[in-house]
Design an enzyme around this catalytic site. Structure first.
Site, mmCIF file in Angstrom:
data_model
loop_
_atom_site.group_PDB
_atom_site.id
_atom_site.type_symbol
_atom_site.label_atom_id
_atom_site.label_comp_id
_atom_site.label_asym_id
_atom_site.label_seq_id
_atom_site.Cartn_x
_atom_site.Cartn_y
_atom_site.Cartn_z
ATOM 1 N N HIS A 1 0.853 -1.186 0.000
ATOM 2 C CA HIS A 1 0.000 0.000 0.000
ATOM 3 C C HIS A 1 0.888 1.234 0.000
ATOM 4 O O HIS A 1 1.938 1.228 0.635
ATOM 5 C CB HIS A 1 -0.915 0.001 1.239
ATOM 6 C CG HIS A 1 -2.083 0.929 1.105
ATOM 7 N ND1 HIS A 1 -2.004 2.258 1.417
ATOM 8 C CD2 HIS A 1 -3.340 0.712 0.645
ATOM 9 C CE1 HIS A 1 -3.179 2.818 1.167
ATOM 10 N NE2 HIS A 1 -4.002 1.899 0.702
ATOM 11 N N GLU B 1 -7.742 -5.571 -0.031
ATOM 12 C CA GLU B 1 -8.282 -6.395 -1.108
ATOM 13 C C GLU B 1 -8.182 -7.896 -0.838
ATOM 14 O O GLU B 1 -8.931 -8.674 -1.424
ATOM 15 C CB GLU B 1 -7.585 -6.055 -2.430
ATOM 16 C CG GLU B 1 -7.693 -4.604 -2.843
ATOM 17 C CD GLU B 1 -9.087 -4.191 -3.291
ATOM 18 O OE1 GLU B 1 -10.071 -4.620 -2.652
ATOM 19 O OE2 GLU B 1 -9.186 -3.454 -4.269
HETATM 20 N N1 ACO Z 1 4.026 -7.510 -4.588
HETATM 21 C C1 ACO Z 1 5.334 -7.462 -4.840
HETATM 22 N N2 ACO Z 1 6.076 -6.334 -4.763
HETATM 23 C C2 ACO Z 1 5.441 -5.213 -4.417
HETATM 24 C C3 ACO Z 1 4.066 -5.193 -4.123
HETATM 25 C C4 ACO Z 1 3.356 -6.398 -4.211
HETATM 26 N N3 ACO Z 1 2.056 -6.451 -3.956
HETATM 27 N N4 ACO Z 1 3.719 -3.923 -3.798
HETATM 28 C C5 ACO Z 1 4.823 -3.180 -3.889
HETATM 29 N N5 ACO Z 1 5.872 -3.952 -4.259
HETATM 30 C C6 ACO Z 1 7.252 -3.554 -4.429
HETATM 31 C C7 ACO Z 1 7.481 -2.888 -5.787
HETATM 32 O O1 ACO Z 1 7.798 -3.849 -6.763
HETATM 33 C C8 ACO Z 1 8.616 -1.970 -5.474
HETATM 34 O O2 ACO Z 1 9.805 -2.735 -5.423
HETATM 35 P P1 ACO Z 1 11.188 -2.111 -5.956
HETATM 36 O O3 ACO Z 1 11.465 -0.946 -5.037
HETATM 37 O O4 ACO Z 1 12.143 -3.241 -5.822
HETATM 38 O O5 ACO Z 1 10.942 -1.671 -7.363
HETATM 39 C C9 ACO Z 1 8.330 -1.512 -4.056
HETATM 40 O O6 ACO Z 1 7.548 -2.528 -3.462
HETATM 41 C C10 ACO Z 1 7.577 -0.209 -3.980
HETATM 42 O O7 ACO Z 1 6.507 -0.271 -4.913
HETATM 43 P P2 ACO Z 1 5.749 0.990 -5.458
HETATM 44 O O8 ACO Z 1 5.116 0.611 -6.760
HETATM 45 O O9 ACO Z 1 6.577 2.211 -5.419
HETATM 46 O O10 ACO Z 1 4.658 1.153 -4.360
HETATM 47 P P3 ACO Z 1 3.319 1.941 -4.515
HETATM 48 O O11 ACO Z 1 3.167 2.729 -3.290
HETATM 49 O O12 ACO Z 1 3.209 2.688 -5.777
HETATM 50 O O13 ACO Z 1 2.314 0.699 -4.588
HETATM 51 C C11 ACO Z 1 0.412 -0.588 -4.617
HETATM 52 C C12 ACO Z 1 1.131 0.544 -3.909
HETATM 53 C C13 ACO Z 1 0.062 -0.133 -6.031
HETATM 54 C C14 ACO Z 1 -0.899 -0.890 -3.888
HETATM 55 C C15 ACO Z 1 1.322 -1.838 -4.672
HETATM 56 O O14 ACO Z 1 1.647 -2.260 -3.372
HETATM 57 C C16 ACO Z 1 0.712 -2.983 -5.469
HETATM 58 O O15 ACO Z 1 0.856 -3.002 -6.686
HETATM 59 N N6 ACO Z 1 0.032 -3.960 -4.798
HETATM 60 C C17 ACO Z 1 -0.593 -5.055 -5.504
HETATM 61 C C18 ACO Z 1 -1.948 -4.620 -6.068
HETATM 62 C C19 ACO Z 1 -2.981 -4.405 -4.990
HETATM 63 O O16 ACO Z 1 -3.062 -5.141 -4.030
HETATM 64 N N7 ACO Z 1 -3.802 -3.335 -5.169
HETATM 65 C C20 ACO Z 1 -4.840 -2.965 -4.213
HETATM 66 C C21 ACO Z 1 -4.392 -1.803 -3.386
HETATM 67 S S1 ACO Z 1 -5.568 -1.391 -2.105
HETATM 68 C C22 ACO Z 1 -6.648 -0.318 -2.828
HETATM 69 O O17 ACO Z 1 -6.318 0.513 -3.624
HETATM 70 C C23 ACO Z 1 -8.078 -0.406 -2.523
#
Ligand code: ACO
Length: 359
Positions: free
Chosen positions: A246, A301
């Site tokens: 998140h 989620e």
């Molecule tokens: N699985 C694996 N790696 C992840 C995940 C995940 N679920 N979430 C973040 N990371 C990693 C990224 O790959 C990144 O790694 P890196 O630094 O080596 O490149 C690091 O963590 C930071 O990721 P960002 O994309 O900068 O984080 P951001 O704050 O943009 O992401 C998000 C938040 C989009 C929710 C992300 O955690 C994600 O994609 N989760 C999976 C999808 C999901 O569950 N969505 C529902 C969100 S809840 C809602 O909106 C209602």
């Protein structure tokens, strides 16, 4: 500049506060777990709309006005269903809601929050070749949504579980869809178009589109012996695990436990829940190892997926059900923005080619 406006405060709001370090969500002064257990969807909606739609709102009044609003919205259902025919649930709901200009006698916040479950149930039934079912204004939104979907009254435990879900997702700070609603509302276009725009933002897998894929993940893992190798192979190949991570929460999303409790209350399939809990525990441990320092934990989620599955909601409709709950928050934010905010019009930094000097 912060990519994705990470850490940027974009406005003041009285509506909700997400504390990502403490893992706490407060909606108008009340923690989300209290709202889910005590106030329900109509109660939290009354809080969100207080002072923006009317003064002195309470749960009973909002239950009454949304019940009557659903009946009024049903008069528009044929047009909404025609607009959404052949589309997936979220675009269908978007198209249906876009046909609604007003519900005579209802504030737009009531109109769109009442219309969303009516149109969605009719659209999903149309997909299965079934006729729309008229609302029952005496019921809560959760009770009536299940009834309009199934054609018969839901068990009290099921309605209570859906009510806890709708309450839990009703508002959540400046998430991508709410920010979208506020940008659109800042042009003074009105509540309805702001909410329809927000629904487009909700659909993406990085926001509200994750719960269906959570179930796909559980299905694909299959059995307990596959959990660790499956998760590791996906992470090594650069994929994200749906239902984890998140932007704001650096600890467990507090909504996850509210929803897990609701899943447990349905006690449909203890084996499915136990399997999901094992996947969750292994995913958190593997994420900590593969992505050290990122502090990735369970988000809303993961248990949304299990809850909506236990309620026999079709997987493709999960995000649209989310929208039924979030409509309360979107409309409140649109009203707050239109009343207290300015036109949202930030700047960009141009990094493209400069015009060639005249020869
Ligand atoms: N699985 C694996 N790696 C992840 C995940 C995940 N679920 N979430 C973040 N990371 C990693 C990224 O790959 C990144 O790694 P890196 O630094 O080596 O490149 C690091 O963590 C930071 O990721 P960002 O994309 O900068 O984080 P951001 O704050 O943009 O992401 C998000 C938040 C989009 C929710 C992300 O955690 C994600 O994609 N989760 C999976 C999808 C999901 O569950 N969505 C529902 C969100 S809840 C809602 O909106 C209602």
């Amino acid at each position: 500049m912060a990519g994705g406006l990470d850490g940027i405060v974009a406005a003041d709001t009285v509506l909700s506060d997400v504390d990502g370090e403490a893992g706490r969500l407060v909606i108008r002064g009340v923690p989300v777990e209290v709202l889910a257990a005590r106030d329900g969807f109509e109660g939290v909606s009354a809080r969100l709309w207080e002072g923006f739609v009317a003064d002195g709102l309470d749960r009973a009044q909002v239950r009454d006005v949304l019940g009557r609003g659903r009946v009024a919205a049903f008069a528009h259902v044929a047009k909404a269903v025609a607009a959404g025919a052949g589309l997936e649930p979220v675009p269908a709901l978007r198209a249906g809601l876009a046909t609604l200009t007003e519900l005579t006698g209802f504030h737009p916040a009531y109109a769109f929050t009442a219309a969303a479950p009516v149109f969605l149930a009719a659209l999903l039934r149309q997909h299965d070749g079934l006729a729309a079912i008229a609302p029952d204004p005496s019921l809560t939104t959760a009770q009536d949504l299940l009834r309009m979907l199934r054609g018969k009254q839901a068990a009290p435990t099921e309605a209570a579980a859906l009510d806890a879900y709708l309450t839990t997702v009703s508002d959540h700070g400046f998430n991508a869809s709410t920010f979208t609603a506020r940008v659109v509302a800042s042009t003074q276009v009105g509540v309805g178009p702001s909410a329809v725009a927000a629904l487009a933002a909700l659909e993406g897998p990085l926001h509200g589109g994750a719960p269906g894929p959570v179930l796909d993940m559980l299905d694909s893992i299959g059995g307990a012996e596959n959990i660790k190798p499956w998760l590791e192979s996906r992470l090594i190949s650069g994929e994200r695990l749906m239902g984890f991570g998140h932007r704001v929460y650096k600890v467990r999303d507090p909504r996850a436990d509210v929803l897990k409790g609701a899943v447990r209350s349905l006690s449909r399939d203890a084996g499915r829940l136990a399997f999901a809990e094992q996947v969750e525990a292994d995913a958190i441990a593997i994420l900590a190892r593969v992505k050290p320092g990122r502090r990735l934990d369970t988000n809303v989620e993961f248990y949304t997926a299990l809850l909506l599955e236990a309620l026999a909601i079709p997987r493709a409709a999960f995000t649209a059900i989310f929208a039924v709950g979030r409509m309360a928050g979107w409309t409140a934010h649109a009203l707050e923005q239109a009343r207290d905010g300015r036109l949202i019009r930030p700047l960009s930094r141009y990094v493209g080619p400069l015009p060639k000097e005249a020869a």
